[in-house]
Design a protein around this motif. Structure first.
Motif, PDB file in Angstrom:
ATOM      1  N   LEU A 145     -31.340  -8.632   6.653  1.00  0.00           N
ATOM      2  CA  LEU A 145     -30.257  -8.539   7.632  1.00  0.00           C
ATOM      3  C   LEU A 145     -29.321  -9.748   7.563  1.00  0.00           C
ATOM      4  O   LEU A 145     -28.115  -9.628   7.768  1.00  0.00           O
ATOM      5  N   VAL A 146     -29.891 -10.927   7.276  1.00  0.00           N
ATOM      6  CA  VAL A 146     -29.060 -12.140   7.188  1.00  0.00           C
ATOM      7  C   VAL A 146     -28.152 -12.074   5.967  1.00  0.00           C
ATOM      8  O   VAL A 146     -26.947 -12.347   6.056  1.00  0.00           O
ATOM      9  N   SER A 147     -28.719 -11.694   4.820  1.00  0.00           N
ATOM     10  CA  SER A 147     -27.894 -11.636   3.606  1.00  0.00           C
ATOM     11  C   SER A 147     -26.870 -10.497   3.679  1.00  0.00           C
ATOM     12  O   SER A 147     -25.801 -10.572   3.073  1.00  0.00           O
ATOM     13  N   ILE A 148     -27.172  -9.429   4.458  1.00  0.00           N
ATOM     14  CA  ILE A 148     -26.177  -8.363   4.672  1.00  0.00           C
ATOM     15  C   ILE A 148     -24.950  -8.955   5.354  1.00  0.00           C
ATOM     16  O   ILE A 148     -23.812  -8.742   4.929  1.00  0.00           O
ATOM     17  N   PHE A 149     -25.189  -9.741   6.408  1.00  0.00           N
ATOM     18  CA  PHE A 149     -24.049 -10.296   7.154  1.00  0.00           C
ATOM     19  C   PHE A 149     -23.253 -11.279   6.298  1.00  0.00           C
ATOM     20  O   PHE A 149     -22.010 -11.261   6.301  1.00  0.00           O
ATOM     21  N   LEU A 150     -23.944 -12.133   5.565  1.00  0.00           N
ATOM     22  CA  LEU A 150     -23.244 -13.109   4.709  1.00  0.00           C
ATOM     23  C   LEU A 150     -22.424 -12.407   3.637  1.00  0.00           C
ATOM     24  O   LEU A 150     -21.282 -12.792   3.350  1.00  0.00           O
ATOM     25  N   ALA A 151     -22.990 -11.339   3.041  1.00  0.00           N
ATOM     26  CA  ALA A 151     -22.286 -10.618   1.964  1.00  0.00           C
ATOM     27  C   ALA A 151     -21.072  -9.879   2.501  1.00  0.00           C
ATOM     28  O   ALA A 151     -19.998  -9.909   1.885  1.00  0.00           O
ATOM     29  N   ILE A 152     -21.228  -9.224   3.667  1.00  0.00           N
ATOM     30  CA  ILE A 152     -20.093  -8.458   4.220  1.00  0.00           C
ATOM     31  C   ILE A 152     -18.977  -9.401   4.640  1.00  0.00           C
ATOM     32  O   ILE A 152     -17.782  -9.089   4.480  1.00  0.00           O
ATOM     33  N   GLU A 153     -19.330 -10.595   5.126  1.00  0.00           N
ATOM     34  CA  GLU A 153     -18.283 -11.555   5.509  1.00  0.00           C
ATOM     35  C   GLU A 153     -17.597 -12.146   4.283  1.00  0.00           C
ATOM     36  O   GLU A 153     -16.383 -12.347   4.284  1.00  0.00           O
ATOM     37  N   LEU A 154     -18.349 -12.408   3.228  1.00  0.00           N
ATOM     38  CA  LEU A 154     -17.742 -12.903   1.978  1.00  0.00           C
ATOM     39  C   LEU A 154     -16.739 -11.880   1.440  1.00  0.00           C
ATOM     40  O   LEU A 154     -15.624 -12.234   1.041  1.00  0.00           O
ATOM     41  N   GLN A 155     -17.133 -10.619   1.469  1.00  0.00           N
ATOM     42  CA  GLN A 155     -16.232  -9.558   1.003  1.00  0.00           C
ATOM     43  C   GLN A 155     -15.020  -9.436   1.930  1.00  0.00           C
ATOM     44  O   GLN A 155     -13.882  -9.370   1.471  1.00  0.00           O
ATOM     45  N   SER A 156     -15.269  -9.445   3.236  1.00  0.00           N
ATOM     46  CA  SER A 156     -14.185  -9.213   4.200  1.00  0.00           C
ATOM     47  C   SER A 156     -13.171 -10.352   4.213  1.00  0.00           C
ATOM     48  O   SER A 156     -11.965 -10.113   4.250  1.00  0.00           O
ATOM     49  N   TYR A 157     -13.646 -11.605   4.189  1.00  0.00           N
ATOM     50  CA  TYR A 157     -12.699 -12.733   4.232  1.00  0.00           C
ATOM     51  C   TYR A 157     -11.777 -12.714   3.026  1.00  0.00           C
ATOM     52  O   TYR A 157     -10.588 -13.004   3.127  1.00  0.00           O
ATOM     53  N   GLY A 158     -12.337 -12.366   1.874  1.00  0.00           N
ATOM     54  CA  GLY A 158     -11.504 -12.238   0.677  1.00  0.00           C
ATOM     55  C   GLY A 158     -10.428 -11.180   0.854  1.00  0.00           C
ATOM     56  O   GLY A 158      -9.272 -11.373   0.468  1.00  0.00           O
ATOM     57  N   LEU A 159     -10.794 -10.056   1.488  1.00  0.00           N
ATOM     58  CA  LEU A 159      -9.833  -8.960   1.706  1.00  0.00           C
ATOM     59  C   LEU A 159      -8.761  -9.358   2.728  1.00  0.00           C
ATOM     60  O   LEU A 159      -7.599  -8.976   2.594  1.00  0.00           O
ATOM     61  N   SER A 201     -38.159  -6.044  16.164  1.00  0.00           N
ATOM     62  CA  SER A 201     -39.150  -5.932  15.075  1.00  0.00           C
ATOM     63  C   SER A 201     -39.732  -7.277  14.675  1.00  0.00           C
ATOM     64  O   SER A 201     -40.766  -7.339  14.014  1.00  0.00           O
ATOM     65  N   GLY A 202     -39.053  -8.378  15.044  1.00  0.00           N
ATOM     66  CA  GLY A 202     -39.582  -9.704  14.721  1.00  0.00           C
ATOM     67  C   GLY A 202     -39.361 -10.127  13.286  1.00  0.00           C
ATOM     68  O   GLY A 202     -39.947 -11.109  12.825  1.00  0.00           O
ATOM     69  N   SER A 203     -38.535  -9.410  12.555  1.00  0.00           N
ATOM     70  CA  SER A 203     -38.293  -9.763  11.150  1.00  0.00           C
ATOM     71  C   SER A 203     -36.859  -9.384  10.777  1.00  0.00           C
ATOM     72  O   SER A 203     -36.296  -8.424  11.297  1.00  0.00           O
ATOM     73  N   THR A 204     -36.290 -10.162   9.849  1.00  0.00           N
ATOM     74  CA  THR A 204     -34.944  -9.808   9.369  1.00  0.00           C
ATOM     75  C   THR A 204     -35.008  -9.032   8.060  1.00  0.00           C
ATOM     76  O   THR A 204     -33.984  -8.564   7.566  1.00  0.00           O
ATOM     77  N   SER A 205     -36.185  -8.899   7.482  1.00  0.00           N
ATOM     78  CA  SER A 205     -36.306  -8.213   6.193  1.00  0.00           C
ATOM     79  C   SER A 205     -36.196  -6.697   6.371  1.00  0.00           C
ATOM     80  O   SER A 205     -36.802  -6.122   7.275  1.00  0.00           O
ATOM     81  N   LEU A 206     -35.412  -6.065   5.518  1.00  0.00           N
ATOM     82  CA  LEU A 206     -35.301  -4.604   5.587  1.00  0.00           C
ATOM     83  C   LEU A 206     -36.626  -3.946   5.199  1.00  0.00           C
ATOM     84  O   LEU A 206     -36.936  -2.854   5.667  1.00  0.00           O
ATOM     85  N   ASP A 207     -37.418  -4.607   4.349  1.00  0.00           N
ATOM     86  CA  ASP A 207     -38.737  -4.068   3.981  1.00  0.00           C
ATOM     87  C   ASP A 207     -39.596  -3.861   5.228  1.00  0.00           C
ATOM     88  O   ASP A 207     -40.266  -2.840   5.385  1.00  0.00           O
ATOM     89  N   SER A 208     -39.564  -4.855   6.141  1.00  0.00           N
ATOM     90  CA  SER A 208     -40.340  -4.751   7.388  1.00  0.00           C
ATOM     91  C   SER A 208     -39.857  -3.570   8.216  1.00  0.00           C
ATOM     92  O   SER A 208     -40.655  -2.821   8.791  1.00  0.00           O
ATOM     93  N   LEU A 209     -38.532  -3.414   8.267  1.00  0.00           N
ATOM     94  CA  LEU A 209     -37.950  -2.302   9.023  1.00  0.00           C
ATOM     95  C   LEU A 209     -38.390  -0.961   8.446  1.00  0.00           C
ATOM     96  O   LEU A 209     -38.764  -0.042   9.172  1.00  0.00           O
ATOM     97  N   TYR A 210     -38.379  -0.876   7.110  1.00  0.00           N
ATOM     98  CA  TYR A 210     -38.778   0.372   6.444  1.00  0.00           C
ATOM     99  C   TYR A 210     -40.258   0.671   6.708  1.00  0.00           C
ATOM    100  O   TYR A 210     -40.641   1.822   6.925  1.00  0.00           O
TER     101      TYR A 210
END
Length: 555
Positions: A145-159, A201-210
């Motif tokens: 979840l953390v890397s999702i937010f960082l990646a989407i912001e990196l993409q968005s700021y560039g746009l 869920s107590g975790s940011t990992s998508l694996d835990s969510l799955y």
């Protein structure tokens, strides 16, 4: 490779004062992307079921790698618009292969080849595009979840920066500001969804969510998490991404932004930003598709089907009233997103194959439509319009074609480009045997298999109604007379010189000798033939989709 190239271009930007070498930087960016394509192709056989990187922050699978390659290819094609001068002088008697190697044609007229065009002097353009591509690649491969937010912001700021990169354009700055403010709002939804998922869920990992979603026991009352709470969190999380891809009812920013920012930038914003987010959603839907349905309420993916319904209706009905061509393309994109989200929300083997196919074919068709629109603007160099409204268009330098009626009678000016645009538009409508027909047919087939009869009927009806505004463009091009007049005073002189720089012959040329430059013509030709002749080359394309889906569903 992308990060090292970003650093090297950043350093070279810092030490150069010459903005006219931007064209060289764009070509370097294309070479970088070609290397990235080769790199991904070479590692395709190594990655089979998936490889986790950086402690599970990233997950590389064959689906993400194929779409990495696709993003690199589309970005390289978009960069050809700023890597070569848009026009050239073509003289038939000195254009044989022998003459091209033995002689040079020298003439002095920077306006013809548009050497001073603003899009050819923005030295930061390829650098920002590489930032956006890096964000898109990380977003497709992310597993946290953390890397999702960082990646989407990196993409968005560039746009955001890309949208306002034309410093002297008031419209471009306005469009970029709208995009930035509403993009920030959508990021708030993503952060809220992320926070709620972590709190429950107590975790940011998508694996835990799955894992949680796959072992849920609805009858157990002493769970430490609430299944309906995770559902709500995923709905909020997805709303943020639906904002980013401009799916209805979160679409209201995109027509204004598409219309305000320069067409060359619109091409990138309209395609790359959507591919990465939709691939992330594909993985999220697939791994959580069995969770919490039944007693506790609907699965969170109902938001995708709801958005699909709104997108189909709004994208078609509101599109009927548009007379500005990029706003029309924006509503067209919203309508097509309805089909993509319909395939995504079903999440069966057949619908996932339809989703992958539709996303690829629509991105290619959309790319072709925008490149042709830009090429039409380039091709009207020797023509003047009798229509005062056309002459007074603001921001004409950055977006020469803004109104649908600017295409009036264009078939009589350049029949080949007009036919290319017609083929692309017919593909949007879904006319067989063009590639767009097969995409729509696959999505509708998957929806009917799942029993979504109402949504399928809406999709068919809106597809037919949407044909009206597409056909209005074709009517303007083919059945009306042009309002453009040739500048008869235009003439130029040049010299044919040999390798020893001795003048062989003096040549006079006129408006008939001005043509669209070869790289742009080549890109348009290849994509148009791909759309037109898909029925003869469909095996590899469909086989790739089938293999990817089988690998995903058999993991």
């Amino acid at each position: 490779m992308l990060i090292s190239s970003i650093l090297s271009i950043l350093l070279s930007n810092a030490v150069t004062k010459r903005r006219d070498i931007a064209i060289l930087y764009n070509r370097i960016a294309i070479i970088i992307l070609m290397y990235c394509i080769l790199n991904d192709i070479s590692s395709l056989t190594v990655v089979t079921k998936g490889v986790g990187l950086h402690g599970g922050l990233l997950l590389i699978t064959n689906i993400t790698q194929i779409f990495h390659i696709f993003v690199f290819i589309v970005s390289a094609l978009i960069l050809t618009l700023t890597s070569f001068y848009p026009r050239k002088i073509w003289t038939k008697e000195y254009s044989s292969i022998k003459d091209i190697f033995l002689y040079n044609f020298v003439y002095y007229n920077t306006k013809i080849i548009n050497k001073m065009g603003e899009h050819l002097k923005i030295i930061e353009y390829p650098l920002i595009i590489l930032f956006v591509i890096t964000g898109a690649i990380l977003l497709m491969s992310t597993n946290d979840l953390v890397s999702i937010f960082l990646a989407i912001e990196l993409q968005s700021y560039g746009l955001y920066i890309l949208s306002t990169i034309y410093r002297n354009s008031e419209l471009s700055t306005t469009g970029g500001l709208i995009y930035f403010l509403l993009g920030g709002l959508s990021s708030c939804f993503i952060l809220l969804g992320t926070g709620l998922l972590y709190a429950n869920s107590g975790s940011t990992s998508l694996d835990s969510l799955y894992i949680i979603t796959s072992i849920s026991d609805l009858n157990s009352i002493d769970l430490w998490y609430k299944p309906y709470y995770i559902n709500l969190s995923l709905v909020l999380f997805t709303i943020g991404f639906l904002f980013k891809v401009s799916a209805a009812p979160f679409h209201f920013w995109s027509p204004d932004v598409y219309d305000a920012i320069p067409t060359i930038v619109t091409t990138f914003v309209a395609i790359i930003a959507k591919i990465s987010i939709l691939i992330l959603l594909l993985q999220l839907v697939y791994y959580t598709k069995n969770n919490f349905s039944g007693a506790q309420g609907m699965n969170w993916t109902f938001i995708l089907l709801t958005s699909s319904l709104f997108s189909l209706i709004i994208g078609t009905v509101v599109g009927l009233t548009q007379f500005r061509i990029k706003r029309l393309f924006a509503y067209s994109t919203i309508s097509h997103l309805g089909f993509i989200l319909l395939a995504l929300g079903i999440s069966s083997v057949e619908s996932t194959q339809a989703f992958i196919f539709y996303l690829i074919q629509y991105s290619i068709s959309n790319l072709n439509a925008f490149i042709i629109l830009i090429a039409i603007g380039f091709s009207l160099y020797c023509y003047t319009s009798e229509n005062k409204e056309h002459e007074e268009l603001s921001d004409k330098t950055n977006s020469p074609i803004q109104l649908v009626n600017q295409l009036k009678g264009y078939y009589y000016i350049n029949p080949v480009l007009a036919l290319s645009l017609t083929i692309t538009i017919f593909s949007f409508v879904g006319v067989p045997p063009l590639v767009g027909f097969f995409g729509k047919q696959m999505v509708l087939s998957a929806a009917l298999d799942k029993g979504l009869i109402f949504l399928s009927l809406v999709a068919i009806l809106t597809s037919v109604i949407g044909g009206i505004y597409y056909l209005s463009i074709i009517k303007e091009m083919f059945f009306d007379l042009p309002e453009y007049k040739i500048n008869t005073l235009f003439e130029g002189k040049g010299n044919i010189i040999n390798k020893n720089k001795a003048i062989v012959k003096n040549v006079n040329f006129d408006y008939k000798n001005i043509a669209i430059s070869s790289p742009i013509s080549f890109v348009i030709s290849v994509i148009t033939l791909l759309i037109l002749l898909f029925i003869f080359i469909n095996k590899e394309w469909l086989s790739m989709g089938t293999i990817l889906v089988q690998m995903l569903f058999n993991n």
